[in-house]
Write a protein that holds these residues in place. Sequence first.
Motif, PDB file in Angstrom:
ATOM      1  N   UNK A 267      50.096 135.811 -36.599  1.00 10.92           N
ATOM      2  CA  UNK A 267      49.841 134.865 -35.503  1.00 10.92           C
ATOM      3  C   UNK A 267      50.219 133.454 -35.949  1.00 10.92           C
ATOM      4  N   UNK A 268      50.706 132.621 -35.062  1.00 10.92           N
ATOM      5  CA  UNK A 268      51.069 131.254 -35.426  1.00 10.92           C
ATOM      6  C   UNK A 268      49.837 130.483 -35.922  1.00 10.92           C
ATOM      7  N   UNK A 269      50.112 129.475 -36.787  1.00 16.39           N
ATOM      8  CA  UNK A 269      49.040 128.665 -37.380  1.00 16.39           C
ATOM      9  C   UNK A 269      48.408 127.797 -36.302  1.00 16.39           C
ATOM     10  N   UNK A 270      47.100 127.704 -36.396  1.00 18.18           N
ATOM     11  CA  UNK A 270      46.391 126.876 -35.418  1.00 18.18           C
ATOM     12  C   UNK A 270      45.460 125.934 -36.145  1.00 18.18           C
TER      13      UNK A 270
ATOM     14  N   UNK B 119      44.294 127.413 -30.021  1.00 18.43           N
ATOM     15  CA  UNK B 119      45.536 126.683 -29.765  1.00 18.43           C
ATOM     16  C   UNK B 119      46.558 127.128 -30.790  1.00 18.43           C
ATOM     17  N   UNK B 120      47.689 127.473 -30.327  1.00 19.33           N
ATOM     18  CA  UNK B 120      48.765 127.912 -31.205  1.00 19.33           C
ATOM     19  C   UNK B 120      49.817 126.825 -31.265  1.00 19.33           C
ATOM     20  N   UNK B 121      50.427 126.654 -32.429  1.00 23.87           N
ATOM     21  CA  UNK B 121      51.473 125.648 -32.595  1.00 23.87           C
ATOM     22  C   UNK B 121      52.818 126.343 -32.642  1.00 23.87           C
ATOM     23  N   UNK B 122      53.730 125.639 -32.094  1.00 23.11           N
ATOM     24  CA  UNK B 122      55.091 126.173 -32.153  1.00 23.11           C
ATOM     25  C   UNK B 122      55.704 125.749 -33.470  1.00 23.11           C
ATOM     26  N   UNK B 123      56.780 126.397 -33.917  1.00 22.53           N
ATOM     27  CA  UNK B 123      57.413 126.004 -35.184  1.00 22.53           C
ATOM     28  C   UNK B 123      57.841 124.540 -35.181  1.00 22.53           C
ATOM     29  N   UNK B 124      58.252 124.013 -34.068  1.00 27.71           N
ATOM     30  CA  UNK B 124      58.650 122.618 -33.998  1.00 27.71           C
ATOM     31  C   UNK B 124      57.451 121.703 -34.225  1.00 27.71           C
TER      32      UNK B 124
ATOM     33  N   UNK C  42      56.938 119.115 -37.256  1.00 28.98           N
ATOM     34  CA  UNK C  42      56.620 117.724 -36.963  1.00 28.98           C
ATOM     35  C   UNK C  42      55.328 117.321 -37.683  1.00 28.98           C
ATOM     36  N   UNK C  43      54.328 118.213 -37.672  1.00 27.37           N
ATOM     37  CA  UNK C  43      53.060 117.926 -38.340  1.00 27.37           C
ATOM     38  C   UNK C  43      53.270 117.812 -39.846  1.00 27.37           C
ATOM     39  N   UNK C  44      54.108 118.740 -40.367  1.00 25.04           N
ATOM     40  CA  UNK C  44      54.383 118.711 -41.800  1.00 25.04           C
ATOM     41  C   UNK C  44      55.159 117.447 -42.159  1.00 25.04           C
ATOM     42  N   UNK C  45      56.118 117.044 -41.341  1.00 24.71           N
ATOM     43  CA  UNK C  45      56.902 115.838 -41.586  1.00 24.71           C
ATOM     44  C   UNK C  45      55.985 114.609 -41.537  1.00 24.71           C
TER      45      UNK C  45
END
Length: 188
Positions: free
Chosen positions: A6-9, A14-19, A23-26
């Motif tokens: 499952x995507x990271x939340x 709430x699920x985050x998209x890869x973008x 963006x969060x990592x950047x």
Amino acid sequence: MTENTPPHTDQPGTARSPEEQEAAQAASEADAQAQAVNLQAELDELKAKNAELADQYLRAQAEAQNARRRAEDEVSKARKFALEGFAESLLPVLDSLEAGLAVKEATNEQIREGAEATLRQLRSALERNKVIEVAPAVGARFDPHLHQAISMVPADQEANTVVSVLQKGYTIAERVLRPALVMVAAPR
């Protein structure tokens, strides 16, 4: 990431998209980089302040050593030349004594006048150098700080007063150089 994962939340539900994750990592990396830059600037500022304080400390230490050395030099010179003024004031006395001895056919009166003049010169030289005579008057109160009692004698005056002075005393700059030797009236 695999498809079954499952995507990271950040928050449940709430699920985050890869973008969004990128963006969060950047943003997180940018925050970390900004914090590193701030820490490096703070470190550089502290290093500069440390260098400035070390320089001030070394200068203060050098100045204290110089002041101590100057004071030691002044004390050394004061000790070395302390007697210079005193010796200089005694030279006229020496000259007078030599001149008096050079006269071969002097009368008793001339010898006495010369001795009195020389004595005046000597007293003046001593006074200029703060050597003051201590010669208590008969009847003066005995002062153990300035007088030394040689004996107590019966006398028709108040007890513990000076009956006679056997030898004058002297002080130098208000310090006893030699106490006056006196005879003191005994209690009745």
